[in-house]
Design a protein around this motif. Structure first.
Motif, PDB file in Angstrom:
ATOM      1  N   THR A 317      -7.543  -0.642   1.712  1.00  0.00           N
ATOM      2  CA  THR A 317      -7.150  -1.531   0.613  1.00  0.00           C
ATOM      3  C   THR A 317      -6.984  -0.722  -0.671  1.00  0.00           C
ATOM      4  O   THR A 317      -6.003  -0.889  -1.416  1.00  0.00           O
ATOM      5  CB  THR A 317      -8.205  -2.638   0.408  1.00  0.00           C
ATOM      6  OG1 THR A 317      -8.279  -3.429   1.596  1.00  0.00           O
ATOM      7  CG2 THR A 317      -7.856  -3.525  -0.769  1.00  0.00           C
ATOM      8  N   GLN A 350      -6.443  -8.296   4.636  1.00  0.00           N
ATOM      9  CA  GLN A 350      -5.951  -9.637   4.311  1.00  0.00           C
ATOM     10  C   GLN A 350      -6.783 -10.289   3.202  1.00  0.00           C
ATOM     11  O   GLN A 350      -6.265 -10.978   2.336  1.00  0.00           O
ATOM     12  CB  GLN A 350      -5.972 -10.525   5.558  1.00  0.00           C
ATOM     13  CG  GLN A 350      -4.881 -10.220   6.564  1.00  0.00           C
ATOM     14  CD  GLN A 350      -3.488 -10.464   6.003  1.00  0.00           C
ATOM     15  OE1 GLN A 350      -3.213 -11.488   5.390  1.00  0.00           O
ATOM     16  NE2 GLN A 350      -2.610  -9.493   6.189  1.00  0.00           N
ATOM     17  N   SER A 356       0.464 -11.141  -1.580  1.00  0.00           N
ATOM     18  CA  SER A 356       0.789 -11.529  -0.204  1.00  0.00           C
ATOM     19  C   SER A 356       1.744 -10.518   0.423  1.00  0.00           C
ATOM     20  O   SER A 356       1.649 -10.234   1.629  1.00  0.00           O
ATOM     21  CB  SER A 356       1.396 -12.928  -0.174  1.00  0.00           C
ATOM     22  OG  SER A 356       2.550 -12.989  -1.006  1.00  0.00           O
ATOM     23  N   ARG A 359      -0.218  -7.514   1.480  1.00  0.00           N
ATOM     24  CA  ARG A 359      -1.059  -7.823   2.642  1.00  0.00           C
ATOM     25  C   ARG A 359      -0.313  -7.603   3.954  1.00  0.00           C
ATOM     26  O   ARG A 359      -0.923  -7.448   5.004  1.00  0.00           O
ATOM     27  CB  ARG A 359      -1.551  -9.277   2.573  1.00  0.00           C
ATOM     28  CG  ARG A 359      -2.662  -9.503   1.572  1.00  0.00           C
ATOM     29  CD  ARG A 359      -3.210 -10.923   1.633  1.00  0.00           C
ATOM     30  NE  ARG A 359      -3.728 -11.292   0.324  1.00  0.00           N
ATOM     31  CZ  ARG A 359      -3.245 -12.245  -0.456  1.00  0.00           C
ATOM     32  NH1 ARG A 359      -2.227 -13.000  -0.041  1.00  0.00           N
ATOM     33  NH2 ARG A 359      -3.768 -12.490  -1.631  1.00  0.00           N
TER      34      ARG A 359
END
Length: 393
Positions: A317, A350, A356, A359
């Motif tokens: 991430t 996620q 989004s 992700r």
């Protein structure tokens, strides 16, 4: 063998453009090359003739025609030249001989016994290369060079291993020593970065503008490929992902800092956590044994691998937020536990990634298996042959 000075086969940018177009689009006609590269048909014909005479390109049976004479199709002659690739450490030195397609024709391997000196390390490297040269019937003058994927910090310009922390070695003059011994072009690169380049060449990822390959095994490293080129950073340490600090008060890493990412997710770190948490009476566990126990249904070790996946997901991430790559490819021994680790990695991404769209960053495990780094070492020479434009960073 190919002399160092004669390796620069591409006499012009146009020649390298055409050779690389054939590599990425074969079979392809001369007319299609001209159309897709915006080079004139006479220029394409002249350069293709040279490439055929040099043996790098071959013609095949006629292609399909929309009317008129059928075009002759062009292919790379993969058996025209060969490359030696070496995956150097930290526990084993492995070597391969491949053709231009990456097909492995010879293999060699030697364990590294510690403690070790620079001189002994170089002698093991040389022994493996000599083993390959002696075991092949391929003419040595068809071997264009040797690629070395070395763990730790590498000075790419001088081909020097500056810091090999797991071997506790510094300033190994790999390029200088091997050029003197074999009189071949030598390319030395950090192993994770080499793996990233190998993924972009042989991993079947298509035309990916930006990709990060992360190698999680004895240590943790990463390589960033942008538009087919490796990114090194201002001082050459781009990709030292394993030494990103996760916990300022964590365990001491082999680099001397506390709480590095690899102290949580490397094979040794997984085994250490298993020892602390486990109730197995068989003694010291390895990362591989943790995986095998999880496969047998042991809930403790399944949970431990799931937690490892969560930590890797946190690291990835951070990587997505920093670089926003199109694709992340994971490799190394730890990813052999993919069935237990990967769901947690994807779940964490996620949950934590900001947008989004981000992700949806594709995260996958290498299809090259244990050969990913070896083929990366090979690709260090291929990028010089097919696309000899200065690397970014």
């Amino acid at each position: 063998m190919q002399q160092r000075g004669t390796f620069q086969l591409m006499k012009s940018v146009n020649k390298s453009i055409i050779l690389n177009k054939i590599r990425t689009s074969e079979p392809i006609s001369r007319a299609q090359i001209a159309k897709e590269t915006s080079l004139t048909p006479p220029t394409v014909s002249t350069i293709v003739k040279e490439l055929i005479e040099e043996g790098l390109v071959r013609e095949s049976t006629l292609g399909h025609s929309s009317g008129g004479r059928k075009p002759t199709m062009l292919h790379i002659n993969h058996s025209s030249l060969y490359v030696i690739g070496i995956d150097a450490g930290p526990e084993t030195i492995k070597g391969v001989l491949t053709d231009l397609s990456g097909e492995i024709l010879q293999r060699t391997s030697s364990p590294i016994k510690k403690p070790i000196t620079n001189e002994v390390f170089l002698s093991i490297l040389k022994e493996n290369i000599y083993t390959i040269l002696k075991s092949t019937e391929i003419s040595h003058d068809k071997i264009i060079g040797i690629g070395i994927a070395m763990h730790g910090v590498v000075d790419v310009e001088t081909g020097t291993s500056l810091v090999a922390p797991i071997l506790n070695l510094r300033n190994i003059p790999i390029k200088e020593a091997l050029e003197e011994e074999f009189n071949l072009t030598i390319k030395v690169e950090n192993d994770a970065r080499a793996m990233a380049l190998g993924e972009s060449w042989f991993g079947g990822h298509g035309e990916t503008e930006s990709m990060v390959a992360v190698n999680i095994g004895r240590g943790v490293g990463a390589g960033v490929v942008m538009n087919g080129k490796l990114y090194h950073g201002a001082q050459g340490i781009a990709g030292e992902f394993g030494h990103m600090t996760i916990d300022m008060n964590g365990s001491t890493c082999e680099c001397g800092n506390r709480g590095c990412f690899q102290t949580f997710v490397s094979g040794a770190a997984i085994a250490e956590r298993a020892e602390r948490q486990g109730n197995e009476s068989k003694g010291i566990l390895t990362g591989k044994e943790v995986f095998e126990l999880a496969q047998k249904g042991n809930p403790l070790y399944r949970a431990l691998l799931h937690d490892t996946g969560t930590i890797i997901g946190v690291g990835l991430t951070n990587l997505i937020h920093l670089l926003n790559p199109q694709k992340i490819v994971l490799g190394g021994g730890v990813m052999k536990s993919e069935e237990f680790i990967m769901p947690a990695i994807l779940e964490t991404i996620q949950q934590r990634v900001l947008t989004s769209e981000a992700r949806n960053t594709e995260v996958t495990v290498t299809q090259l298996g244990d050969d990913a780094t070896l083929l990366g070492a090979v690709s260090l020479l291929l990028v010089e042959l097919f696309n000899p434009i200065k690397e970014i960073g």
